[in-house]
Write a protein that holds these residues in place. Sequence first.
Motif, mmCIF file in Angstrom:
data_model
loop_
_atom_site.group_PDB
_atom_site.id
_atom_site.type_symbol
_atom_site.label_atom_id
_atom_site.label_comp_id
_atom_site.label_asym_id
_atom_site.label_seq_id
_atom_site.Cartn_x
_atom_site.Cartn_y
_atom_site.Cartn_z
ATOM 1 N N LEU A 99 0.821 -1.212 0.000
ATOM 2 C CA LEU A 99 0.000 0.000 0.000
ATOM 3 C C LEU A 99 0.858 1.267 0.000
ATOM 4 C CD1 LEU A 99 -2.839 -1.045 2.473
ATOM 5 C CD2 LEU A 99 -3.005 -0.749 -0.003
ATOM 6 N N ALA A 115 0.851 4.115 -2.784
ATOM 7 C CA ALA A 115 0.668 5.515 -2.404
ATOM 8 C C ALA A 115 1.727 6.412 -3.034
ATOM 9 C CB ALA A 115 0.719 5.639 -0.878
ATOM 10 N N THR A 168 -4.540 2.737 3.774
ATOM 11 C CA THR A 168 -3.080 2.695 3.866
ATOM 12 C C THR A 168 -2.608 3.072 5.263
ATOM 13 O OG1 THR A 168 -2.861 3.254 1.517
ATOM 14 C CG2 THR A 168 -0.931 3.610 2.916
#
Length: 239
Positions: A44, A48, A183
């Motif tokens: 994640l 991101a 996240t």
Amino acid sequence: MNVLLSLAFVLCWSSGFIGAKLGAGTADASTLLMWRFVPLALVLVAVAALSRGAWRGLTRREAGRQVVVGALSQSGYLLSVYYAIQLGVSSGTTALIDGVQPLVAGALAGPLLRQYVSRRQWLGLWLGLAGVATVTVADAAAAGADVAWWAYGVPFLGMLSLVAATFLEGRSPAPAEPRVALTIHCVTSAVLFSGLAAGLGAAAPPAESSFWVATAWLVVLPTFGGYGLYWLILRRSGI
């Protein structure tokens, strides 16, 4: 659309208790939780880095809020579920006890969020509570001395942790985007569970393939499916 999302949510969320049962026999709860979230958090974070636009409107205050929400809704909730199953409480009973969450959330939604529950919804919630009480008492009686009586209170603590996270998220004036929130939640859980596992000397994963099967199950179905849909439905439909 809401009906389909709700059906998918029920199936994915319930699958988490199956995954917890699968992993309970292969490793300590802290080990399973650590290796459930560490790889997921790394993925994640990498995603991101490629989608920075979604993070631009995130304030420090909202980021801090999401850290607390993640600690309550993931770390606190999941640790209680896994620990209860490790203590001998059946996964089905654990799931039913945690199923009281909508009743508690419904009772508090009015005074805290001004979201009121209809009479029909209250009827369904109370019927559900009666079912939870019936099964829990029967399971405790059948388990006898094998399971300590206080072990049945552990899932209730996790349920209350999830309720607290739900209302904290609901009171956010500018909630983060779902992928941003997920996240932050997963990174928070990865840090907390890694610290717990390291402190208990249980950070090393077992070699059994069943452990990794349970881990993969928990990442795909309960986390992305159940947990992700939980917050999506909460934003679309309220408490």
